[in-house]
Design an enzyme around this catalytic site. Sequence first.
Site, short mmCIF file in Angstrom:
data_model
loop_
_atom_site.label_atom_id
_atom_site.label_comp_id
_atom_site.label_asym_id
_atom_site.label_seq_id
_atom_site.Cartn_x
_atom_site.Cartn_y
_atom_site.Cartn_z
N ARG A 128 0.87 -1.17 0.00
CA ARG A 128 0.00 0.00 0.00
C ARG A 128 0.91 1.22 0.00
O ARG A 128 2.14 1.09 0.02
CB ARG A 128 -0.92 -0.01 1.22
N ASN A 166 -4.83 8.24 4.10
CA ASN A 166 -4.43 7.58 5.35
C ASN A 166 -2.95 7.85 5.56
O ASN A 166 -2.12 7.49 4.73
CB ASN A 166 -4.66 6.07 5.27
N GLU A 167 -2.66 8.57 6.62
CA GLU A 167 -1.26 8.78 7.03
C GLU A 167 -0.38 9.23 5.86
O GLU A 167 0.52 8.50 5.42
CB GLU A 167 -0.70 7.50 7.65
N GLU A 321 -6.79 6.03 15.54
CA GLU A 321 -6.37 4.62 15.61
C GLU A 321 -5.47 4.40 16.81
O GLU A 321 -4.57 5.22 17.07
CB GLU A 321 -5.52 4.23 14.39
N GLU A 369 -2.22 -7.77 7.01
CA GLU A 369 -2.21 -7.48 8.44
C GLU A 369 -2.95 -8.56 9.25
O GLU A 369 -3.58 -8.26 10.27
CB GLU A 369 -2.76 -6.08 8.71
N HIS A 372 -2.33 -8.57 13.00
CA HIS A 372 -2.57 -7.37 13.79
C HIS A 372 -3.87 -7.55 14.55
O HIS A 372 -4.85 -8.03 13.99
CB HIS A 372 -2.67 -6.16 12.84
C1 GAL Z 1 -1.63 2.31 10.87
C2 GAL Z 1 -2.48 2.26 9.60
C3 GAL Z 1 -3.48 1.13 9.67
C4 GAL Z 1 -2.83 -0.13 10.13
C5 GAL Z 1 -2.14 0.11 11.43
C6 GAL Z 1 -1.50 -1.12 11.99
O1 GAL Z 1 -0.51 3.08 10.72
O2 GAL Z 1 -3.15 3.46 9.40
O3 GAL Z 1 -4.06 0.99 8.42
O4 GAL Z 1 -1.91 -0.57 9.19
O5 GAL Z 1 -1.15 1.09 11.25
O6 GAL Z 1 -0.72 -0.84 13.11
#
Ligand code: GAL
Length: 692
Positions: A128, A166-167, A321, A369, A372
């Site tokens: 990504r 996103n970020e 998040e 992920e 996660h």
């Molecule tokens: C963030 C991201 C998420 C996910 C998360 C996992 O930085 O915005 O999409 O990847 O990390 O820690």
Amino acid sequence: MTPSTPSTLSTPATPVGSGLTPRDHFLFGGDYNPEQWDAATRAEDVELMLRAGVDTATVGVFAWSWLEPAEGHYEFGWLDEVFERLHAAGIGVVLATPTASPPPWFTLAHPDALPVQPDGSRHTHGSRDTYAISAPAYRDACRRIARALAERYGTHPALRGWHIHNEYGSLDHSDHAAAAFRRWLKRRYGTLEELNRCWGTAFWSQRYGDWAEILPPRQTQYMHNPTHALDFRRCTADEFRDAYAEQVAEIRAAGSTAAATTNFMLPSWNHLDHWSWRPHLDAVSIDHYLDTTGPSGETHVAYAGDLARSWAGGHPWLLMEQGTTQIALGDRHAHKAPDRVLRNTLSYLARGSQGALFFQWRASAAGSETWHGGMVPHTGPDTARFESVVELGATLRRLAEAAEPPTEGPVVDADVAILWEADGWWALENDGLPSDRLGFPEAVRRTHAALWRSGIPADFVPADADLSGYRVLLVPSMMPVSAELAERWQQFTAAGGTVVIGYFTGMTDERLHVVRGGYPGALRDLLGIRTTELHPLATGEHVRLSDGTPTTHWSEHIELRGAEAELSYADGPLDGLPAVTRHPVGAGHAWYVSTHLPDDTLRRFLDDICSRSGVTPTVAGLPDGVEAVRRRGRDHTYLFVLNHGTSALHLTGGERELTRDTDLTAEPVRVPPRGVAVVRENTKPVRVETAY
Ligand code: GAL
């Protein structure tokens, strides 16, 4: 999940406006990626969200290939369905524009929109964040998908707000980046002559005779030109902000007035000039992942929360998040217990967050992920983990009254300001510095952590901040200091403030040119000192100070020019010379710390500075490992007490304890080890003692 045909959408309702920072409750929920799941799981999702009290789902963050499976061909049916189902359950949607992850068809058609690394290699599709921020085809595609989403969902009653991208943070060194850089440089410098002067290109035959000769700082034989490298960071940061603003413009043009934000990534990413985003954001939001275990993890949470509030100008913000189950430690991971999730969450809320959102709602069973954590773990809802999520939702509801922000002033009061500037960070990432141990984030974070340990609240401020509301300004690290900035600090000090300057601050001006005649350049008058020579200390080397403290990293040969030595070097080549100085300036004092004090000494030093300046901790006499933060509400203040320690606490005073719904005027509260309390305060001060 197969994209379905469009369903009928609900009638547009009134705009949501402040949906990302509601005043009457805290948001609870997280990233929801329903495109991963079958119909039965999606149905169960809503049921479980309701069980947990989830009221917010962030949808669509990486859904571009599902929304636009081929150029200009949109498949909104599945998202219509998600909107409808969530809306029917009373769950609000934070709708993301999916632009952080362009689909395979896009990058195949526009390989020039893939980012190029400094070594010239181009990333390929397969992860990504593979986009070149300045590529015209990418920017056009982003505008189109943002517009299409806004036309379809921009006034949907379930829409709480927009989560743009996103970020932001993929760096690109392509020819598109080069073109953007040249445009940016022309605006900044006007002429090549001025650019050559500011970059110091007279050295090493770097003089530019045509704008076309200028490239991004790609991999080269030896050190880069430092001002060139710094300007590229500044330019890229502006590109990210412009790209964001373009998407918001499309959304507004489509008639959506819902609040817009983008999630800043903390704390290791430094690709943005966060302060400059303030006029463009309806709410500041951050993602925050612990990168350390033990008590330093809690200081990390506090650091993120204080930064976010500061970027929001003291106003409420949103934790977009956090992780449920794991602490990321580079290539390793540590377990995150539910009690820690609770304490971390309350620390963000105490510092002004209007909610606690997680990545992600349900742990992925496949894909990048998979491992996660999620609010619903792989093992399902019949687990202690999911029960802890349900309990967290209930706790947030019990705290709802504290969400109402004050009618005036910041959500947290602080007398201490810490300077935080992206320029300071970028400047120290350059090659060719006199030590490789000069770290901006390390210096700022340990200063903030020292205050945290003493229970002293702090704000972060930009260089151009109005400092009049603060008693103390700490500048742990800021290598480039303009004459104008030095003048601001001079005025702040003369008016009665205390400024504490860390070593290697003010060594150059904003172009990274040394101000000759003695370090630290423009700050010599303010500090009443002149450093004649730098004495970096190698790893393993230390010098002793006059009070016996062993210090590391750095030392300087200082001449006093009006300042007094509060501490001196007590061995080595600088034996007897000043190490920590204080200069009376008007009604205030300017301090210089020319070496790296160990953590405990730094804490004692800052305690002393604070008490001399009339700054006190939020709660006096807190036991070690206990955090107390006062959040200001509309009618009351709320004291968040977080017991990170292993002893129980005895809490008295205050009016009501909200997590237990206990009347504190009738009985004290026992806060167990790793437990929490949130006190609605009254005139009776809260006391927190170790319970025996
Ligand atoms: C963030 C991201 C998420 C996910 C998360 C996992 O930085 O915005 O999409 O990847 O990390 O820690």
